[in-house]
Design a protein around this motif. Sequence first.
Motif, mmCIF file in Angstrom:
data_model
loop_
_atom_site.group_PDB
_atom_site.id
_atom_site.type_symbol
_atom_site.label_atom_id
_atom_site.label_comp_id
_atom_site.label_asym_id
_atom_site.label_seq_id
_atom_site.Cartn_x
_atom_site.Cartn_y
_atom_site.Cartn_z
ATOM 1 N N UNK A 155 -7.991 -2.264 -9.573
ATOM 2 C CA UNK A 155 -9.176 -2.740 -8.893
ATOM 3 C C UNK A 155 -10.464 -2.038 -9.255
ATOM 4 N N UNK A 156 -10.410 -1.039 -10.126
ATOM 5 C CA UNK A 156 -11.628 -0.332 -10.523
ATOM 6 C C UNK A 156 -12.561 -1.276 -11.263
ATOM 7 N N UNK A 157 -13.861 -1.034 -11.159
ATOM 8 C CA UNK A 157 -14.842 -1.927 -11.760
ATOM 9 C C UNK A 157 -15.117 -1.592 -13.229
ATOM 10 N N UNK A 158 -14.499 -0.558 -13.757
ATOM 11 C CA UNK A 158 -14.635 -0.200 -15.165
ATOM 12 C C UNK A 158 -13.315 -0.436 -15.884
ATOM 13 N N UNK A 159 -13.409 -0.768 -17.179
ATOM 14 C CA UNK A 159 -12.252 -0.862 -18.073
ATOM 15 C C UNK A 159 -11.307 -2.017 -17.746
ATOM 16 N N UNK A 160 -11.809 -3.044 -17.093
ATOM 17 C CA UNK A 160 -10.989 -4.229 -16.893
ATOM 18 C C UNK A 160 -10.851 -5.027 -18.181
ATOM 19 N N UNK A 161 -10.029 -6.057 -18.165
ATOM 20 C CA UNK A 161 -9.835 -6.913 -19.337
ATOM 21 C C UNK A 161 -11.183 -7.413 -19.840
ATOM 22 N N UNK A 162 -11.304 -7.527 -21.169
ATOM 23 C CA UNK A 162 -12.575 -7.880 -21.784
ATOM 24 C C UNK A 162 -12.346 -8.761 -23.000
ATOM 25 N N UNK A 163 -13.399 -9.450 -23.402
ATOM 26 C CA UNK A 163 -13.417 -10.125 -24.699
ATOM 27 C C UNK A 163 -14.098 -9.185 -25.684
ATOM 28 N N UNK A 164 -13.514 -9.021 -26.856
ATOM 29 C CA UNK A 164 -14.025 -8.021 -27.796
ATOM 30 C C UNK A 164 -13.709 -8.422 -29.224
ATOM 31 N N UNK A 165 -14.406 -7.763 -30.147
ATOM 32 C CA UNK A 165 -14.138 -7.872 -31.578
ATOM 33 C C UNK A 165 -13.764 -6.480 -32.074
ATOM 34 N N UNK A 166 -12.747 -6.395 -32.946
ATOM 35 C CA UNK A 166 -12.395 -5.109 -33.538
ATOM 36 C C UNK A 166 -12.593 -5.167 -35.048
ATOM 37 N N UNK A 167 -13.470 -4.307 -35.583
ATOM 38 C CA UNK A 167 -13.626 -4.262 -37.039
ATOM 39 C C UNK A 167 -12.346 -3.761 -37.684
ATOM 40 N N UNK B 155 -17.737 -9.471 -23.597
ATOM 41 C CA UNK B 155 -17.951 -9.542 -22.151
ATOM 42 C C UNK B 155 -16.826 -8.805 -21.446
ATOM 43 N N UNK B 156 -17.166 -8.154 -20.335
ATOM 44 C CA UNK B 156 -16.162 -7.616 -19.428
ATOM 45 C C UNK B 156 -15.811 -8.713 -18.432
ATOM 46 N N UNK B 157 -14.531 -8.917 -18.210
ATOM 47 C CA UNK B 157 -14.110 -10.124 -17.504
ATOM 48 C C UNK B 157 -13.701 -9.922 -16.051
ATOM 49 N N UNK B 158 -13.125 -8.775 -15.731
ATOM 50 C CA UNK B 158 -12.565 -8.632 -14.391
ATOM 51 C C UNK B 158 -12.376 -7.153 -14.059
ATOM 52 N N UNK B 159 -12.163 -6.817 -12.777
ATOM 53 C CA UNK B 159 -11.787 -5.443 -12.428
ATOM 54 C C UNK B 159 -10.460 -5.070 -13.079
ATOM 55 N N UNK B 160 -10.164 -3.781 -13.110
ATOM 56 C CA UNK B 160 -8.977 -3.307 -13.812
ATOM 57 C C UNK B 160 -7.687 -3.789 -13.148
ATOM 58 N N UNK B 161 -6.788 -4.276 -14.003
ATOM 59 C CA UNK B 161 -5.435 -4.622 -13.561
ATOM 60 C C UNK B 161 -4.439 -3.919 -14.460
ATOM 61 N N UNK B 162 -3.449 -3.284 -13.855
ATOM 62 C CA UNK B 162 -2.437 -2.579 -14.639
ATOM 63 C C UNK B 162 -1.538 -3.547 -15.383
ATOM 64 N N UNK B 163 -1.193 -4.654 -14.737
ATOM 65 C CA UNK B 163 -0.242 -5.611 -15.322
ATOM 66 C C UNK B 163 -0.905 -6.971 -15.425
ATOM 67 N N UNK B 164 -0.983 -7.508 -16.656
ATOM 68 C CA UNK B 164 -1.544 -8.844 -16.892
ATOM 69 C C UNK B 164 -0.482 -9.637 -17.656
ATOM 70 N N UNK B 165 0.369 -10.378 -16.961
ATOM 71 C CA UNK B 165 1.489 -11.057 -17.625
ATOM 72 C C UNK B 165 1.020 -12.189 -18.528
ATOM 73 N N UNK B 166 1.894 -12.611 -19.416
ATOM 74 C CA UNK B 166 1.555 -13.644 -20.393
ATOM 75 C C UNK B 166 1.200 -14.963 -19.730
ATOM 76 N N UNK B 167 1.827 -15.260 -18.590
ATOM 77 C CA UNK B 167 1.571 -16.542 -17.920
ATOM 78 C C UNK B 167 0.506 -16.438 -16.832
ATOM 79 N N UNK B 168 -0.227 -15.351 -16.801
ATOM 80 C CA UNK B 168 -1.284 -15.176 -15.807
ATOM 81 C C UNK B 168 -2.349 -16.262 -15.988
ATOM 82 N N UNK B 169 -2.720 -16.993 -14.930
ATOM 83 C CA UNK B 169 -3.683 -18.086 -15.077
ATOM 84 C C UNK B 169 -5.040 -17.638 -15.621
#
Length: 231
Positions: free
Chosen positions: A29-41, A74-88
């Motif tokens: 639930x922390x407001x930092x380091x949640x799932x994000x959209x990113x590019x990696x060189x 973009x940062x997308x959401x608060x931090x979640x420890x577990x983000x399963x493959x079928x997560x909506x």
Amino acid sequence: MSDFGEFRARGRAALLAGEATHDVPMVEGAMRWGAAAAFRPEGEIVDRMTELAATVDAPGHWVHGGPTLHVTLRTLEPYRTHIPEDDPLRRAYGAALAEAVDGLPPAEVRLAGVSPHRGGVLVGAHPRDDTLATVRKRFACALESRGVRDLEQGRVRDLWYVSLVHFAAPLANARDLVGWCDTHAETDFGTAELRTAEIVQFLHTGRGIRVRSLEIAALDGDGGVSPRPHS
């Protein structure tokens, strides 16, 4: 787009004034380091940044390198420890990202200039074309069309960068770190082709950060994006 020189000057002044901030290991639930959209060189340019980051005197802080180095879209959401493959939400993020990059070519970004800031050290990412800006706009629209509200709530990023260091404790050697950044202020790592956009999750390893890829979308189109003159 923000002026990188001005950003660097503000960062130097903040650290020298004792105004550094620092991150802590992620919790649910922390407001930092949640799932994000990113590019990696990829490739040698990553090796060059990794080698330089390894020379910074930053004991106790999160020094990044290799596949951890990224440009955040973009940062997308608060931090979640577990983000399963079928997560909506994960599926919606992935579909929106695929829609956003559809038909676009790889983004060309010059990675140059080392700068301190309140929370760490970064390398400036200077777009050579309009691809990043186009993806940013398209992604916001694609999320909205799916009823998804990202954590940035419409904020437009006006500075692109790759973080080399995040402070993970009170900064004890601000003057030395600023001096190191000054020494490398004009370092030019070269131009990267960002060929893949990802939805990523950040994980704390105990000593730093690891990036886990959740969804991938390739930039393999042939245009529709206007190039900028090379300077």
